[in-house]
Design a protein around this motif. Structure first.
Motif, PDB file in Angstrom:
ATOM      1  N   LEU A 147       0.768  -0.901  -0.059  1.00  0.00           N
ATOM      2  CA  LEU A 147       0.052   0.081  -0.051  1.00  0.00           C
ATOM      3  C   LEU A 147       0.884   1.339  -0.014  1.00  0.00           C
ATOM      4  N   SER A 148       0.301   2.354  -0.654  1.00  0.00           N
ATOM      5  CA  SER A 148       1.198   3.425  -0.641  1.00  0.00           C
ATOM      6  C   SER A 148       0.212   4.541  -0.042  1.00  0.00           C
ATOM      7  N   CYS A 149       0.814   5.501   0.394  1.00  0.00           N
ATOM      8  CA  CYS A 149       0.261   6.991   0.809  1.00  0.00           C
ATOM      9  C   CYS A 149       0.904   7.854   0.345  1.00  0.00           C
ATOM     10  N   ALA A 150       0.097   8.835  -0.604  1.00  0.00           N
ATOM     11  CA  ALA A 150       0.855   9.881  -1.184  1.00  0.00           C
ATOM     12  C   ALA A 150       0.223  11.232  -0.311  1.00  0.00           C
ATOM     13  N   ALA A 151       1.046  12.085  -0.034  1.00  0.00           N
ATOM     14  CA  ALA A 151       0.605  13.325   0.849  1.00  0.00           C
ATOM     15  C   ALA A 151       0.750  14.670  -0.002  1.00  0.00           C
ATOM     16  N   SER A 152      -0.034  15.336   0.089  1.00  0.00           N
ATOM     17  CA  SER A 152       0.173  16.650  -0.445  1.00  0.00           C
ATOM     18  C   SER A 152      -0.542  17.762   0.371  1.00  0.00           C
ATOM     19  N   GLY A 153      -0.154  19.051   0.074  1.00  0.00           N
ATOM     20  CA  GLY A 153      -0.978  20.291   0.982  1.00  0.00           C
ATOM     21  C   GLY A 153      -0.087  20.135   2.285  1.00  0.00           C
ATOM     22  N   CYS A 154       1.127  19.501   2.654  1.00  0.00           N
ATOM     23  CA  CYS A 154       1.551  19.676   4.066  1.00  0.00           C
ATOM     24  C   CYS A 154       3.133  19.326   3.963  1.00  0.00           C
ATOM     25  N   THR A 155       3.735  19.690   4.718  1.00  0.00           N
ATOM     26  CA  THR A 155       5.154  19.391   5.189  1.00  0.00           C
ATOM     27  C   THR A 155       5.308  17.808   5.559  1.00  0.00           C
ATOM     28  N   PHE A 156       5.225  16.935   4.695  1.00  0.00           N
ATOM     29  CA  PHE A 156       5.123  15.479   5.308  1.00  0.00           C
ATOM     30  C   PHE A 156       6.094  15.036   6.241  1.00  0.00           C
ATOM     31  N   SER A 157       7.338  15.659   6.041  1.00  0.00           N
ATOM     32  CA  SER A 157       8.585  15.131   6.913  1.00  0.00           C
ATOM     33  C   SER A 157       8.367  15.525   8.332  1.00  0.00           C
ATOM     34  N   ARG A 158       7.460  16.607   8.402  1.00  0.00           N
ATOM     35  CA  ARG A 158       7.133  16.921   9.834  1.00  0.00           C
ATOM     36  C   ARG A 158       6.260  15.947  10.637  1.00  0.00           C
ATOM     37  N   HIS A 159       5.340  15.107  10.056  1.00  0.00           N
ATOM     38  CA  HIS A 159       4.327  14.358  10.446  1.00  0.00           C
ATOM     39  C   HIS A 159       4.903  12.846  10.684  1.00  0.00           C
ATOM     40  N   ASN A 172       6.180  -0.781   7.468  1.00  0.00           N
ATOM     41  CA  ASN A 172       5.919   0.534   7.533  1.00  0.00           C
ATOM     42  C   ASN A 172       7.134   1.269   6.927  1.00  0.00           C
ATOM     43  N   SER A 173       7.152   2.187   6.010  1.00  0.00           N
ATOM     44  CA  SER A 173       8.382   2.728   5.509  1.00  0.00           C
ATOM     45  C   SER A 173       7.834   4.332   4.950  1.00  0.00           C
ATOM     46  N   ARG A 174       8.963   4.981   4.714  1.00  0.00           N
ATOM     47  CA  ARG A 174       8.502   6.263   4.162  1.00  0.00           C
ATOM     48  C   ARG A 174       9.477   7.060   3.381  1.00  0.00           C
ATOM     49  N   ASP A 175       9.123   8.007   2.376  1.00  0.00           N
ATOM     50  CA  ASP A 175      10.030   8.644   1.539  1.00  0.00           C
ATOM     51  C   ASP A 175       9.794   9.986   1.537  1.00  0.00           C
ATOM     52  N   ASN A 176      10.336  10.666   2.405  1.00  0.00           N
ATOM     53  CA  ASN A 176       9.979  12.275   2.675  1.00  0.00           C
ATOM     54  C   ASN A 176      10.310  13.037   1.383  1.00  0.00           C
ATOM     55  N   ALA A 177      11.289  12.594   0.715  1.00  0.00           N
ATOM     56  CA  ALA A 177      11.661  13.250  -0.491  1.00  0.00           C
ATOM     57  C   ALA A 177      10.437  13.071  -1.277  1.00  0.00           C
ATOM     58  N   LYS A 178       9.536  12.049  -1.409  1.00  0.00           N
ATOM     59  CA  LYS A 178       8.770  11.877  -2.332  1.00  0.00           C
ATOM     60  C   LYS A 178       7.171  12.018  -1.766  1.00  0.00           C
ATOM     61  N   ASN A 179       7.129  12.650  -0.349  1.00  0.00           N
ATOM     62  CA  ASN A 179       6.306  12.651   0.393  1.00  0.00           C
ATOM     63  C   ASN A 179       5.194  11.318   0.253  1.00  0.00           C
ATOM     64  N   THR A 180       5.795  10.304   0.533  1.00  0.00           N
ATOM     65  CA  THR A 180       4.873   9.089   0.412  1.00  0.00           C
ATOM     66  C   THR A 180       5.178   8.087   1.517  1.00  0.00           C
ATOM     67  N   GLY A 181       4.389   7.474   1.897  1.00  0.00           N
ATOM     68  CA  GLY A 181       4.692   6.572   2.917  1.00  0.00           C
ATOM     69  C   GLY A 181       4.111   5.203   2.257  1.00  0.00           C
ATOM     70  N   SER A 182       4.371   3.881   3.101  1.00  0.00           N
ATOM     71  CA  SER A 182       4.168   2.724   2.347  1.00  0.00           C
ATOM     72  C   SER A 182       4.026   1.685   3.462  1.00  0.00           C
ATOM     73  N   LEU A 183       3.235   0.593   3.243  1.00  0.00           N
ATOM     74  CA  LEU A 183       2.916  -0.472   3.849  1.00  0.00           C
ATOM     75  C   LEU A 183       3.154  -1.875   3.151  1.00  0.00           C
ATOM     76  N   GLN A 184       4.255  -2.287   3.468  1.00  0.00           N
ATOM     77  CA  GLN A 184       4.405  -3.553   2.740  1.00  0.00           C
ATOM     78  C   GLN A 184       3.962  -4.868   3.389  1.00  0.00           C
ATOM     79  N   MET A 185       2.919  -5.493   2.829  1.00  0.00           N
ATOM     80  CA  MET A 185       2.154  -6.479   3.608  1.00  0.00           C
ATOM     81  C   MET A 185       2.789  -7.936   2.845  1.00  0.00           C
ATOM     82  N   ASP A 186       3.141  -8.740   3.721  1.00  0.00           N
ATOM     83  CA  ASP A 186       3.503 -10.187   3.355  1.00  0.00           C
ATOM     84  C   ASP A 186       2.896 -11.174   4.116  1.00  0.00           C
ATOM     85  N   SER A 187       2.915 -12.338   3.597  1.00  0.00           N
ATOM     86  CA  SER A 187       2.386 -13.524   4.347  1.00  0.00           C
ATOM     87  C   SER A 187       0.917 -13.256   4.848  1.00  0.00           C
TER      88      SER A 187
END
Length: 123
Positions: free
Chosen positions: A20-32, A70-85
């Motif tokens: 799963l991916s989460c794309a953020a806009s309208g905020c400074t994602f790295s602050r959250h 759960n991981s994140r890429d602040n440069a891209k304003n995205t977070g992700s949830l890799q779900m296995d098994s």
């Protein structure tokens, strides 16, 4: 206006994987801090995982430890949830959330929420 948009949900067989991916806009994602919740039919929404603003601290509920990442890429304003098994009990609508405080986020008090994405695990 802050927006969180999830993507990547779908139908998968038991034991399979989804990201799963989460794309953020309208905020400074790295602050959250950001995280993931889920709500299965007939059940209350529950916290699943979170990650702090810098990405060096993560939390997971016991039932997903070792399977979800759960991981994140602040440069891209995205977070992700890799779900296995994946298991049938992982079936739910998954929501991305963000808040200034990781501790507050984990109890569901979040400033920002996504619209949700369906994950269905079939047996």
């Amino acid at each position: 206006q802050v927006q969180l948009v999830e993507s990547g949900g779908g139908l998968v067989q038991v034991g399979g994987s989804l990201k799963l991916s989460c794309a953020a806009s309208g905020c400074t994602f790295s602050r959250h801090a950001m995280g993931w919740f889920r709500q299965a039919p007939g059940k209350e929404r529950e916290f699943v995982a979170s990650i702090n603003w810098s990405g060096d601290k993560t939390y997971y509920i016991e039932s997903v430890k070792g399977r979800f990442t759960n991981s994140r890429d602040n440069a891209k304003n995205t977070g992700s949830l890799q779900m296995d098994s994946l298991k049938p009990e992982d079936t739910a609508v998954y929501y991305c959330a963000a808040d200034d405080y990781a501790a507050r986020l984990r109890i569901g008090v979040c400033d920002y929420w996504g619209q949700g994405t369906q994950v269905t695990v079939s047996s």
